[in-house]
Design an enzyme around this catalytic site. Structure first.
Site, PDB file in Angstrom:
ATOM      1  N   CYS A  76       1.247   0.740 -11.164  1.00 52.43           N
ATOM      2  CA  CYS A  76       1.657   2.155 -12.099  1.00 52.43           C
ATOM      3  C   CYS A  76       1.896   3.241 -11.018  1.00 52.43           C
ATOM      4  CB  CYS A  76       0.606   2.526 -12.767  1.00 52.43           C
ATOM      5  SG  CYS A  76      -0.231   1.159 -13.851  1.00 52.43           S
ATOM      6  N   HIS A 105      -1.462  11.400 -15.739  1.00 52.34           N
ATOM      7  CA  HIS A 105      -1.180   9.921 -15.963  1.00 52.34           C
ATOM      8  C   HIS A 105      -1.360   9.595 -17.456  1.00 52.34           C
ATOM      9  CE1 HIS A 105      -0.176   5.881 -14.290  1.00 52.34           C
ATOM     10  NE2 HIS A 105      -1.561   5.605 -14.674  1.00 52.34           N
ATOM     11  N   HIS A 123       3.127   3.265 -21.451  1.00 52.44           N
ATOM     12  CA  HIS A 123       2.994   3.119 -19.990  1.00 52.44           C
ATOM     13  C   HIS A 123       3.991   2.459 -19.477  1.00 52.44           C
ATOM     14  CE1 HIS A 123       1.412   3.009 -15.969  1.00 52.44           C
ATOM     15  NE2 HIS A 123       0.304   2.982 -16.303  1.00 52.44           N
TER      16      HIS A 123
END
Lengths: 398, 81
Positions: free
Chosen positions: A156, A293, A327
């Site tokens: 990520c 995030h 995401h």
């Protein structure tokens, strides 16, 4: 800057989604037959195909992830006016680009090897499509770039780490221009990975109500996909060619937790934000917006909010763009930075969708909710965290 | 002879499908690299595809001698595919 995202692949389309609180999360009925998989929501990039106008020799080695990376880079280089510029093959322009993994397209060819102990399905490109630097390599060959290739395959933080590495390579004088960013393709295997960790949202019947970053009723992340490329250049290089400067990276930091592969650690998350501010030589109260995030996982949101509060206090506006597009994994750091720059250049920021009731476990931050917030600020910070305890913070000036 | 023509036709179809060539530019004396603009990666993929389709086993040294479409046909005939 150029991005391919579930919200669109040009700023006007993305802007419309963000301004109208429109989520790109969908129910994916094709996953319903997978035994053991709980989540059937995802955020795909619609209408993306590898253009048949690209030369066959370029296309043959590309999976979806590297093709989206090349497309995003084409958009970025076009906007920068550097397509076919001699700098690209001068050795002074490099690539820093990452994804969680290569393309899943050719896993089938590799799986046959294990299942049947045969190489019959192997082609010359079986490995090229799955290798960790497949996107960086594809970009280099497509645009004839001859400087450094620095792949960041850190899940990520692949995109944000890549941007940071590009920034440091330019700051140190090793390169004048860097193509930087990240990408990942939506694949049911990725969903299964997070599903197994019980980190996916299973609001399968109500896709637009998930993910719910920082909300008390959040139930996990939604996997998305995309690619986003920044063309970074030294100030001298930009000024010498009278480039239109869209924004400036003024600070970057990365560190790691050194504790647990998937459970984030508050101390190092706090540290990475402080280190980025030090690198930028500004104070925490100079920062006017935090691009979080904010994945909507149970523990991740708590740790991130508490660390953000420790560094910035409770007054700086914060939101998570994952609430709109899920995401996007390796793309998220770059996509979120791109969209934040665009929003702040126009003097506003988007709210976090689905944040109806802030979780009592999350710190009392200035969460932007329900509608866009008019906001004038010079500095914002973009935070991302990944498996392996990899943390990144980038400070931008717009 | 019929078998040879059959093999050549099926190879031509395969080349068209894999490498986006026009059937009429593929002749027995067409050189794979120079005339058809293939490269070493394409050659590997061609052999890989033929292996999948026919189950043939290719000797790498034999494969390296291939220059033209006719050479590929010869090899397939030799292997009695």
């Amino acid at each position: 800057m150029g991005g391919i995202s579930p919200l669109g692949s040009d700023w006007q389309t993305v802007r419309h989604h963000l301004k109208t609180n429109k989520s790109a999360v969908k129910t994916i009925s094709q996953w319903e037959d997978i035994e053991g998989l709980n989540a059937t929501v995802g955020a795909p990039v619609s209408n993306f195909e590898i253009p048949s106008s690209w030369p066959r020799r370029q296309r043959r080695s590309m999976g979806r992830v590297s093709a989206m990376s090349v497309m995003a880079t084409h958009l970025a280089l076009s906007q920068a006016g550097l397509l076919d510029d001699p700098i690209l093959n001068s050795g002074r322009a490099g690539i820093s680009y990452g994804s969680s993994s290569g393309s899943f397209d050719s896993y089938d060819e590799l799986a046959d090897f294990y299942a049947n102990r045969t190489t019959r399905k192997f082609t010359s490109n079986s490995y090229i499509k799955v290798m960790p630097h497949t996107s960086a390599a594809a970009i280099g060959i497509f645009f004839g770039i001859t400087g450094r290739i620095i792949p960041s395959s850190t899940a990520c933080t692949s995109g944000s780490l890549a941007i940071g590495m590009a920034y440091e390579n330019i700051a140190s004088g090793k390169q004048d221009v860097m193509i930087a960013g990240g990408a990942d393709e939506l694949h049911e295997l990725t969903v299964a990975v997070f599903d197994t960790l019980m980190a996916t949202s299973t609001r399968n019947d109500a896709p637009s109500t998930t993910p719910r970053p920082f909300d008390q009723d959040r139930d996990g992340l939604v996997v998305g996909e995309g690619a986003c490329t920044f063309v970074l250049e030294s100030l001298d290089h930009a000024m010498n060619r009278d480039a239109v400067v869209l924004g400036e990276i003024i600070g970057f930091a990365t560190n790691s937790d050194g504790r647990h592969l998937t459970r984030p650690s508050g101390k190092t998350v706090t540290d990475v934000m402080k280190l980025a501010l030090q690198d930028a030589e500004i104070q925490s109260n100079d920062v006017g917006y935090v691009s979080a995030h904010g994945t909507a996982t149970e523990i991740g949101d708590v740790v991130e909010s508490v660390s953000t509060f420790e560094v910035f206090g409770g007054s700086v506006p914060i939101s998570s763009l994952k609430s709109y597009m899920g995401h996007t994994m390796g793309a998220c750091g770059a996509l979120e930075a791109w969209m934040s720059i665009q929003m702040l250049k126009e003097g506003w920021v988007a709210p976090t969708l689905n944040l109806d009731n802030v979780d009592a476990e999350c710190a009392p931050l200035n969460y932007v909710r329900e509608k866009p917030l008019p906001l004038k600020t010079k500095y914002f910070i973009n935070n991302n965290f990944a498996f392996g305890g990899v943390n990144t913070s980038i400070v931008f000036a717009v | 002879m019929n078998e040879r023509v059959e093999i050549q036709n099926s190879l031509t179809n395969k080349l068209v499908e894999l490498f986006e060539l026009e059937a009429d530019e593929i002749q027995l004396d067409s050189r794979l690299y120079e005339d058809l603009d293939l490269d070493s990666i394409d050659a590997v993929d061609l052999l890989s595809q033929l292996k999948q389709d026919t189950g043939m086993v290719v000797d790498p040294e034999r494969a390296k001698t291939i220059r033209t479409v006719g050479d590929v046909v010869d090899m397939l005939v030799e292997l009695d595919i």
